[in-house]
Design a protein around this motif. Structure first.
Motif, short mmCIF file in Angstrom:
data_model
loop_
_atom_site.label_atom_id
_atom_site.label_comp_id
_atom_site.label_asym_id
_atom_site.label_seq_id
_atom_site.Cartn_x
_atom_site.Cartn_y
_atom_site.Cartn_z
N THR A 177 0.83 -1.21 0.00
CA THR A 177 0.00 0.00 0.00
C THR A 177 0.87 1.26 0.00
O THR A 177 0.59 2.27 -0.71
CB THR A 177 -0.93 -0.01 1.21
OG1 THR A 177 -1.72 -1.20 1.19
CG2 THR A 177 -1.85 1.21 1.20
N ALA A 178 1.93 1.21 0.82
CA ALA A 178 2.83 2.36 0.88
C ALA A 178 3.51 2.60 -0.47
O ALA A 178 3.72 3.75 -0.89
CB ALA A 178 3.88 2.13 1.98
N ILE A 179 3.86 1.56 -1.17
CA ILE A 179 4.48 1.69 -2.49
C ILE A 179 3.49 2.36 -3.47
O ILE A 179 3.84 3.26 -4.25
CB ILE A 179 4.93 0.34 -3.01
CG1 ILE A 179 6.10 -0.19 -2.16
CG2 ILE A 179 5.37 0.41 -4.47
CD1 ILE A 179 6.55 -1.60 -2.51
N ILE A 180 2.24 1.89 -3.39
CA ILE A 180 1.22 2.48 -4.29
C ILE A 180 1.00 3.96 -3.94
O ILE A 180 0.91 4.84 -4.83
CB ILE A 180 -0.08 1.68 -4.17
CG1 ILE A 180 0.14 0.25 -4.70
CG2 ILE A 180 -1.22 2.36 -4.91
CD1 ILE A 180 -1.03 -0.70 -4.47
N ASN A 181 0.90 4.21 -2.61
CA ASN A 181 0.71 5.59 -2.19
C ASN A 181 1.89 6.47 -2.61
O ASN A 181 1.73 7.65 -3.01
CB ASN A 181 0.51 5.67 -0.67
CG ASN A 181 -0.81 5.06 -0.24
OD1 ASN A 181 -1.78 5.04 -1.03
ND2 ASN A 181 -0.89 4.60 1.00
N ASP A 183 3.78 5.99 -5.21
CA ASP A 183 3.69 6.18 -6.65
C ASP A 183 2.65 7.28 -6.98
O ASP A 183 2.86 8.14 -7.84
CB ASP A 183 3.31 4.88 -7.32
CG ASP A 183 3.29 4.99 -8.85
OD1 ASP A 183 4.34 5.34 -9.42
OD2 ASP A 183 2.21 4.71 -9.44
N ILE A 184 1.52 7.24 -6.23
CA ILE A 184 0.48 8.26 -6.43
C ILE A 184 1.01 9.64 -6.02
O ILE A 184 0.79 10.66 -6.73
CB ILE A 184 -0.78 7.89 -5.63
CG1 ILE A 184 -1.41 6.63 -6.18
CG2 ILE A 184 -1.78 9.03 -5.63
CD1 ILE A 184 -2.56 6.08 -5.35
N GLN A 211 5.67 17.87 0.50
CA GLN A 211 5.62 17.33 1.87
C GLN A 211 4.88 16.00 1.89
O GLN A 211 5.32 15.05 2.55
CB GLN A 211 4.95 18.34 2.80
CG GLN A 211 4.92 17.90 4.25
CD GLN A 211 4.26 18.94 5.13
OE1 GLN A 211 3.81 20.00 4.65
NE2 GLN A 211 4.25 18.65 6.43
N LYS A 212 3.79 15.89 1.20
CA LYS A 212 3.04 14.63 1.14
C LYS A 212 3.86 13.55 0.44
O LYS A 212 3.80 12.37 0.82
CB LYS A 212 1.73 14.85 0.39
CG LYS A 212 0.74 15.69 1.21
CD LYS A 212 -0.57 15.83 0.46
CE LYS A 212 -1.58 16.64 1.29
NZ LYS A 212 -2.87 16.83 0.61
N LEU A 213 4.62 13.98 -0.58
CA LEU A 213 5.50 12.99 -1.24
C LEU A 213 6.54 12.47 -0.26
O LEU A 213 6.82 11.27 -0.23
CB LEU A 213 6.15 13.65 -2.46
CG LEU A 213 7.18 12.79 -3.20
CD1 LEU A 213 6.52 11.52 -3.77
CD2 LEU A 213 7.84 13.60 -4.35
N GLN A 214 7.08 13.40 0.49
CA GLN A 214 8.09 12.97 1.46
C GLN A 214 7.47 12.06 2.52
O GLN A 214 8.07 11.06 2.93
CB GLN A 214 8.72 14.19 2.11
CG GLN A 214 9.92 13.86 2.99
CD GLN A 214 11.07 13.24 2.24
OE1 GLN A 214 11.34 13.65 1.07
NE2 GLN A 214 11.74 12.24 2.82
N GLU A 215 6.29 12.35 2.93
CA GLU A 215 5.59 11.47 3.89
C GLU A 215 5.34 10.09 3.28
O GLU A 215 5.47 9.07 3.98
CB GLU A 215 4.27 12.12 4.30
CG GLU A 215 4.45 13.34 5.18
CD GLU A 215 3.11 14.01 5.52
OE1 GLU A 215 2.08 13.52 4.99
OE2 GLU A 215 3.12 14.95 6.31
N ASN A 218 8.57 8.26 3.40
CA ASN A 218 8.86 7.81 4.78
C ASN A 218 7.99 6.60 5.18
O ASN A 218 8.47 5.65 5.80
CB ASN A 218 8.63 8.97 5.74
CG ASN A 218 9.64 10.09 5.55
OD1 ASN A 218 10.75 9.86 5.04
ND2 ASN A 218 9.27 11.31 5.94
N LYS A 219 6.71 6.68 4.80
CA LYS A 219 5.83 5.55 5.11
C LYS A 219 6.28 4.29 4.38
O LYS A 219 6.25 3.19 4.94
CB LYS A 219 4.40 5.90 4.74
CG LYS A 219 3.75 6.87 5.71
CD LYS A 219 2.28 7.10 5.33
CE LYS A 219 1.62 8.05 6.31
NZ LYS A 219 0.20 8.29 5.97
N LYS A 220 6.64 4.47 3.18
CA LYS A 220 7.11 3.30 2.40
C LYS A 220 8.33 2.69 3.07
O LYS A 220 8.44 1.46 3.23
CB LYS A 220 7.41 3.74 0.97
CG LYS A 220 7.82 2.60 0.04
CD LYS A 220 9.31 2.62 -0.24
CE LYS A 220 9.73 1.55 -1.21
NZ LYS A 220 11.18 1.48 -1.44
#
Length: 454
Positions: A177-181, A183-184, A211-215, A218-220
């Motif tokens: 899920t983190a990988i998909i997020n 990528d999005i 910032q969201k990309l960086q998050e 980090n989640k990934k």
């Protein structure tokens, strides 16, 4: 005389001139002697036709029918030294009466407390058997407890392993899920950046998208680390199962080894206990051999080992003993030529030594002082002297034998056979023929009746 002529001859006329004939004929005593001799010759001739009972005659001695009732020697079971006699020769003793006491002579049996000490050793070994059995039982319980704990631990570890598998799956899903997020987020940032370059979006919105990309990155990374951690925990859970199995197997194997040792020691202790028990029983039995007792009611006939302090060995005779209650029988020895004429149940007339008797072997009915017996057995093999032994017991249908008869007394037996004329018996003896063989029908009759089916 040839009786050729029918003319008679006058003997007196012819012999009248013979002085010797005239002398004999003139003597009255001579005529009486002639008559007497003639009568005796006639009586002897008549007696040749009188009935005569054939018989087999043999010497014998008195014995007993049962071997245990004969005179016997009492032996010492152990080696020892004669300490005391309690009877004298010829004295009557009852069964179990003490006759002689002997003391111990071997060094390994001299300890007066030997039996008590042996008993203590036996009891101590028995206690050790109980201890080993208790230890073995405790080890069995320990093994059962370890096996139960192993089952519980393995069940717990397998449950944990299942949880870790589920966690790995969950973390892998979150990682995906983190990988998909991510990528999005990257695509959204790229579009936001183009819009910013075209002046359609503000810098603030671009920085928010960055910032969201960086998050998302980090989640990934966080979910990836979490997934790797759960995988390691799954491997550790699998290793934990093997560790639990190894630890408990080692503990169970050690407990089983201790159990086998305890069982082995218990068996060894039981073996030692049996040996000590046998030894103690032997000591107790040996102490009972110090007093030699009468095996049955009877008389001490002769002391063989006499002196006080005299030593005896195992199996040495100490005294001879004869029972007081016995059934007398006559053992007589016959020639092999007479053996076929002997059969069980045949009557025998017996003359005992010391009892006066007038015996007519050919006319047993005229005999006086004889006693009747019956053949009960005879040997199937000849004795050392080449004769066969025949055992004769009292006839129940005849008068009892004398009460004062003793074992070993001599006797003379006459086995009655067939009735024949006297001349036949004389002729048989002159020619050396055996007595006539015949089968007694009265003796065969019971056997014949036994085979009949009614």
């Amino acid at each position: 005389m040839l009786n050729i002529s029918h003319n008679s001859i006058d003997r007196d006329e012819i012999l009248k001139n013979q002085s010797s004939y005239q002398e004999v004929m003139r003597t009255k005593a001579s005529r009486t002697l002639v008559r007497l001799l003639s009568v005796l010759f006639f009586l002897g001739f008549v007696m040749l036709f009188l009935p005569w009972t054939q018989s087999i005659r043999a010497r014998g001695t008195l014995t007993t029918l049962r071997p245990e009732n004969r005179e016997q020697e009492i032996h010492s079971v152990i080696s020892g030294r004669v300490e005391k006699w309690f009877v004298r020769e010829g004295q009557f003793v009852a069964k179990g009466d003490t006759i002689i006491f002997i003391s111990e002579m071997k060094s390994e049996y001299l300890d007066p407390d030997l039996i008590e000490k042996s008993k203590n050793q036996t009891n101590a070994k028995e206690a050790s058997i109980t201890s080993y059995k208790s230890k073995a039982e405790a080890l069995r319980n320990q093994i059962d407890a370890l096996e139960n704990n192993q089952k519980l631990k393995l069940k717990q570890a397998k449950n944990y392993l299942s949880q870790q598998r589920l966690k790995v799956n969950s973390d892998s899903i979150e990682y995906e899920t983190a990988i998909i997020n991510l990528d999005i987020a990257q695509k959204q940032f790229a579009r936001q950046e183009k819009l910013y370059e075209q002046g359609l979006k503000s810098l603030t919105e671009l920085e928010q998208r960055r910032q969201k990309l960086q998050e998302a990155v980090n989640k990934k990374t966080s979910y990836q680390n979490k997934w790797f951690t759960s995988q390691n925990e799954l491997i550790n859970a699998q290793l934990n199962i093997n560790t639990i199995q190894g630890e408990f197997q080692e503990k169970i194997a050690k407990a089983q080894s201790d159990l086998m040792s305890a069982v082995s020691m218990s068996l060894e202790a039981e073996s030692d206990y049996n040996k000590l028990s046998i030894q103690q029983s032997n000591y107790t039995q040996r102490s009972g051999f110090y007093y030699i007792k009468a095996p049955q009611d009877g008389y001490v006939t002769r002391a063989i080992t006499t002196g006080i302090g005299e030593t005896v060995k195992e199996g040495d005779p100490i005294f001879s003993f004869i029972p007081s209650d016995y059934d007398l029988a006559l053992q007589m020895y016959i020639r092999p030529i007479d053996l076929p004429l002997v059969e069980e149940g045949r009557k025998v007339q017996i003359q005992f030594d010391g009892w006066p008797a007038l015996v007519f072997s050919g006319w047993p009915n005229l005999s006086f002082g004889t006693y009747t017996g019956r053949v009960v057995a005879y040997d199937k093999a000849a004795t050392a002297n080449g004769e066969f032994r025949v055992l004769v017991s009292p006839d129940p249908d005849s008068p009892e034998w004398p009460q004062l008869l003793r074992i070993g007394s001599g006797a003379y037996g006459i086995s009655l056979l067939k009735n024949v004329p006297i001349w036949y018996e004389m002729w048989r003896n002159l020619n050396g023929f055996p007595p006539d063989f015949y089968i007694n029908e009265q003796l065969k009759e019971p056997k014949a009746k036994k085979g009949k089916v009614k």
